[in-house]
Design a protein around this motif. Structure first.
Motif, PDB file in Angstrom:
ATOM      1  N   ASP A 260       0.832  -1.210   0.000  1.00 25.19           N
ATOM      2  CA  ASP A 260       0.000   0.000   0.000  1.00 25.19           C
ATOM      3  C   ASP A 260       0.863   1.255   0.000  1.00 25.19           C
ATOM      4  OD1 ASP A 260      -2.282  -1.522  -0.016  1.00 25.19           O
ATOM      5  OD2 ASP A 260      -2.663  -1.342   2.139  1.00 25.19           O
ATOM      6  N   ASP A 261       1.974   1.210   0.737  1.00 27.44           N
ATOM      7  CA  ASP A 261       2.873   2.368   0.784  1.00 27.44           C
ATOM      8  C   ASP A 261       3.518   2.615  -0.573  1.00 27.44           C
ATOM      9  OD1 ASP A 261       2.311   2.867   3.422  1.00 27.44           O
ATOM     10  OD2 ASP A 261       4.116   1.868   4.194  1.00 27.44           O
ATOM     11  N   GLU A 262       3.905   1.528  -1.253  1.00 24.75           N
ATOM     12  CA  GLU A 262       4.522   1.679  -2.577  1.00 24.75           C
ATOM     13  C   GLU A 262       3.518   2.210  -3.592  1.00 24.75           C
ATOM     14  OE1 GLU A 262       7.991  -1.769  -2.619  1.00 24.75           O
ATOM     15  OE2 GLU A 262       5.890  -2.351  -2.875  1.00 24.75           O
ATOM     16  N   LYS A 263       2.277   1.725  -3.510  1.00 24.28           N
ATOM     17  CA  LYS A 263       1.241   2.236  -4.408  1.00 24.28           C
ATOM     18  C   LYS A 263       1.015   3.723  -4.190  1.00 24.28           C
ATOM     19  CE  LYS A 263      -1.367  -2.098  -4.768  1.00 24.28           C
ATOM     20  NZ  LYS A 263      -2.600  -2.811  -4.364  1.00 24.28           N
ATOM     21  N   ALA A 264       0.930   4.108  -2.922  1.00 20.36           N
ATOM     22  CA  ALA A 264       0.715   5.525  -2.602  1.00 20.36           C
ATOM     23  C   ALA A 264       1.874   6.373  -3.109  1.00 20.36           C
ATOM     24  CB  ALA A 264       0.550   5.694  -1.097  1.00 20.36           C
ATOM     25  N   LEU A 265       3.095   5.855  -2.948  1.00 23.22           N
ATOM     26  CA  LEU A 265       4.283   6.585  -3.409  1.00 23.22           C
ATOM     27  C   LEU A 265       4.274   6.744  -4.926  1.00 23.22           C
ATOM     28  CD1 LEU A 265       7.117   7.815  -2.985  1.00 23.22           C
ATOM     29  CD2 LEU A 265       8.038   5.492  -3.168  1.00 23.22           C
TER      30      LEU A 265
END
Length: 340
Positions: A260-265
């Motif tokens: 989820d963090d990578e997608k948001a980034l």
């Protein structure tokens, strides 16, 4: 003298060494993941700069744990830019900053942006991409196995030629105009009386040099950086006949594999890189035009009446293409433009 270890000890030692090596490899894979980014133009052009900006932002904000490697000049599809979307959908490409024109063979809704004279100015483009029509386009892309993340902009495409001033449809009669590989472009220029000739950009410059084709259409940034005036294109008509938004996107399987963090980034940086590139492209337009004129190129700006003559001449293109694009989508775009 060699020491002797029982076979059981050797087995344990081998397992330990293999386990240690695997753990090291796994740790390394967790520390850094590289994703490929396809783009058609290099960073000499705003389009390529958009992809590089995205890569720079991701590397900076992930502390190097996630990196994007940009492959310009359609390297990942052997120079065939119209195959980019299919390659991304199949997983040969992880990410891309692509053109609505190049992806339109696989996503017919993207032909919305190639309808002649639909969007007269930048405000109209923003109204379409930033509203209901833009959401509908993104839904159409995602339905075909690619996740759209943000908008960029290649800009309005202007007309150049080596024959003379063009300020009315009759001036295009019989001229061979290089166009991209889209049937809609063929129909538009045929409606104007020209002889549209489809070819890749790699083939276009030699053809312009030899006079095999009389003209071409591209954003001013491409005309300027590629120095198209050096291959006999000494006349430019500013007619804003269509705009080519860029789209930052990801392969669906690659996207699903991200945290989820990578997608948001990735999404946050794509939106930021897109906004940066749109602003830069528009800010540079006046300077590019001045530079082109200083190099001896004659620039023709159309009056309202002259512009309308081109609009009228291409009206029948809509009859053929609206059913293919989708009446609801075209209506949403028109409503957005009228409401601005």
């Amino acid at each position: 003298m060699f020491s002797y270890l029982p076979s059981r000890s050797l087995s344990r030692l081998s397992c330990a060494l293999v386990g240690t090596a695997f753990a090291a490899m796994f740790a390394t894979s967790l520390q850094a993941r590289e994703l490929s980014v396809s783009t058609v133009l290099s960073d000499a052009f705003p389009w390529g700069q958009a992809a590089q900006k995205w890569a720079d932002l991701v590397e900076e904000r992930s502390d190097g744990e996630l990196t994007l490697r940009v492959y310009p000049n359609s390297q990942l599809v052997n120079g065939d830019q119209t195959r980019e979307f299919s390659a991304m959908r199949s997983g040969l490409i992880d990410l891309a900053v692509g053109s609505t024109i190049n992806w339109s063979p696989q996503v017919p809704e993207l032909n919305l942006f190639s309808l002649p004279f639909l969007m007269p100015d930048e405000a109209a483009v923003d109204a379409v991409t930033g509203g209901e029509a833009g959401d509908m386009v993104f839904e159409a892309i995602e339905a075909r196995g690619v996740v759209p993340l943000a908008w960029g902009e290649n800009g309005f495409r202007q007309l150049s030629n080596s024959s003379g001033e063009i300020d009315e449809p009759a001036d295009l009669e019989g001229l061979k105009i290089r166009v991209v590989g889209s049937p809609l472009f063929q129909d538009t220029f045929s409606a104007l009386g020209a002889n549209p000739t489809q070819m890749s950009w790699a083939d276009a410059k030699p053809a312009l040099t030899t006079g095999a084709v009389d003209g071409q259409e591209n954003p001013l940034s491409v005309f300027d950086v590629a120095r198209i005036d050096q291959v006999g294109q000494n006349h430019v008509t500013l007619w804003n006949y269509m705009n080519d938004p860029l789209i930052f996107a990801a392969n669906q399987q690659v996207w699903a594999s991200l945290s989820d963090d990578e997608k948001a980034l990735l999404k946050e940086t794509a939106v930021e890189a897109g906004a940066w590139e749109v602003a830069m492209t528009r800010e540079q337009e006046a300077g590019r035009l001045a530079d082109i004129q200083e190099r001896g190129v004659t620039v023709t700006e159309l009056s309202d009446e002259q512009y309308q003559a081109f609009v009228d001449a291409t009206a029948n293109v809509y009859d053929k293409w609206i059913p293919r694009i989708g009446e609801e989508l075209v209506e949403a775009a028109r409503n957005a433009i009228e409401a601005q």
